[in-house]
Design an enzyme around this catalytic site. Structure first.
Site, PDB file in Angstrom:
ATOM      1  CB  THR A   1      -0.942  -0.008   1.216  1.00  0.00           C
ATOM      2  OG1 THR A   1      -1.729  -1.200   1.169  1.00  0.00           O
ATOM      3  CG2 THR A   1      -1.863   1.190   1.242  1.00  0.00           C
TER       4      THR A   1
ATOM      5  CE  LYS B   1      -1.627  -7.912   3.949  1.00  0.00           C
ATOM      6  NZ  LYS B   1      -1.104  -6.694   3.300  1.00  0.00           N
TER       7      LYS B   1
ATOM      8  CB  ILE C   1      -2.166  -6.278   7.533  1.00  0.00           C
ATOM      9  CG1 ILE C   1      -1.400  -6.835   8.739  1.00  0.00           C
ATOM     10  CG2 ILE C   1      -1.361  -5.155   6.871  1.00  0.00           C
ATOM     11  CD1 ILE C   1      -0.042  -7.438   8.399  1.00  0.00           C
TER      12      ILE C   1
ATOM     13  CE1 TYR D   1       0.341  -9.863   1.543  1.00  0.00           C
ATOM     14  CE2 TYR D   1       2.033  -8.238   1.025  1.00  0.00           C
ATOM     15  CZ  TYR D   1       0.726  -8.683   0.926  1.00  0.00           C
ATOM     16  OH  TYR D   1      -0.201  -7.950   0.214  1.00  0.00           O
TER      17      TYR D   1
END
Length: 296
Positions: free
Chosen positions: A46, A158, A201, A130
């Site tokens: 992001t 995540k 998240i 992730y």
């Protein structure tokens, strides 16, 4: 350490000259923590980290680390190589590195485990894996996620597989001890929390931060009716915010609210069209948990 709650992967705001807007980033970080976020993420997807030069990346981490020290909140930093994780040694506010499953090369599940074993051995901070197979091209089975959870220094994942799939259900039915499962697909965070995810998240939590925090709290408390209602409304907001590549719509909404100086993104991203912004603003207007006002 056990990670839980809502973490916001911070955008990188730019000013009218195209430079990183330091003051706006600092203010925005305070705002989401005021809204109840458990912590922040620096240099996540992001934050457009691949479009930032090394000095800009250091500035972003320094700013967010300063906010997290002041607020006594944990900071996760996107770091997926030995060089990147060892650079975190001088940042005491960093609670963990958010480390991507190696993308594109598809090393196989055994290769992924070996990679994270080596990365964890070199890292001064714990790792959060992730797992986002629709970006990396590498799927991981439940057995492999459990092997990763057993590695010293790996404290969570995540989980962003694009859906609530059978593997996610199986993992959450019996999560490894001391291993945090954090949802990474904003639109389906409510069902993941219902299944037992420890938090999320969530880029969407730049907006309606308090609503996402309330959602996580409601599932944790077993308040099913309230959680379902919140989840439906927030899923609509997330869907609108991801109608164009992230974080373009999030930035456009934050700029429309006057919370960042421009809606600029860097190539290869392009700003969203006007209709995407209008839909997101309509969704936000009815979402639970209005944004916290800017600090003055």
């Amino acid at each position: 350490m056990t990670l839980s709650g809502v973490y916001v992967p911070m955008i990188t705001p730019f000013d009218a000259t195209g430079a990183v807007a330091h003051a706006a980033l600092r203010t925005l970080a305070h705002e989401v923590l005021d809204g109840g976020a458990a912590g922040l993420v620096a240099l996540g997807t992001t934050g457009e980290p691949t479009s930032l030069d090394p000095a800009e990346q250091r500035d972003v981490v320094d700013i967010l680390a300063g906010v997290c020290r002041e607020r006594r909140a944990p900071l996760l930093v996107g770091a997926s190589s030995v060089a990147a994780v060892t650079a975190l040694r001088d940042q005491p506010a960093v609670a963990a590195a958010l480390s991507l499953v190696p993308p594109f090369v598809r090393p196989g599940e055994t290769g992924v485990v070996a990679h994270f074993a080596a990365l964890a051995a070199a890292s001064p901070v714990p790792l959060v894996v992730y797992h986002v197979p629709y970006r990396t091209g590498q799927r991981l089975s439940v057995d492999t996620l459990r092997r990763l959870a057993a590695l010293p220094g790996v404290v969570g994942v995540k989980l962003a597989v694009g859906a609530v799939d059978a593997d996610s259900v199986e993992l959450l039915a019996d999560p490894p001890a001391g291993f945090a499962v954090l949802g990474g697909d904003d639109a389906v965070i409510s069902p993941l929390l219902a299944l037992g995810a420890h938090g999320g998240i969530l880029a969407s939590a730049h907006l309606a931060t308090a609503g996402f925090v309330e959602l996580a709290d409601a599932w944790r408390a077993g308040d099913v009716g309230r959680a379902r209602a919140l989840g439906h409304r927030l899923a609509g907001l997330s869907t609108a915010l991801f109608a164009a590549p992230n974080p373009t719509v999030v930035k456009a909404v934050l700029h429309a609210e006057g919370r960042i100086p421009t809606d600029a993104v860097r190539l290869p991203l392009l700003p969203p069209d006007d209709e995407a912004l209008r839909v997101a603003l309509r969704r936000l207007a009815t979402a639970p948990g209005t944004p916290v006002g800017a600090r003055r």
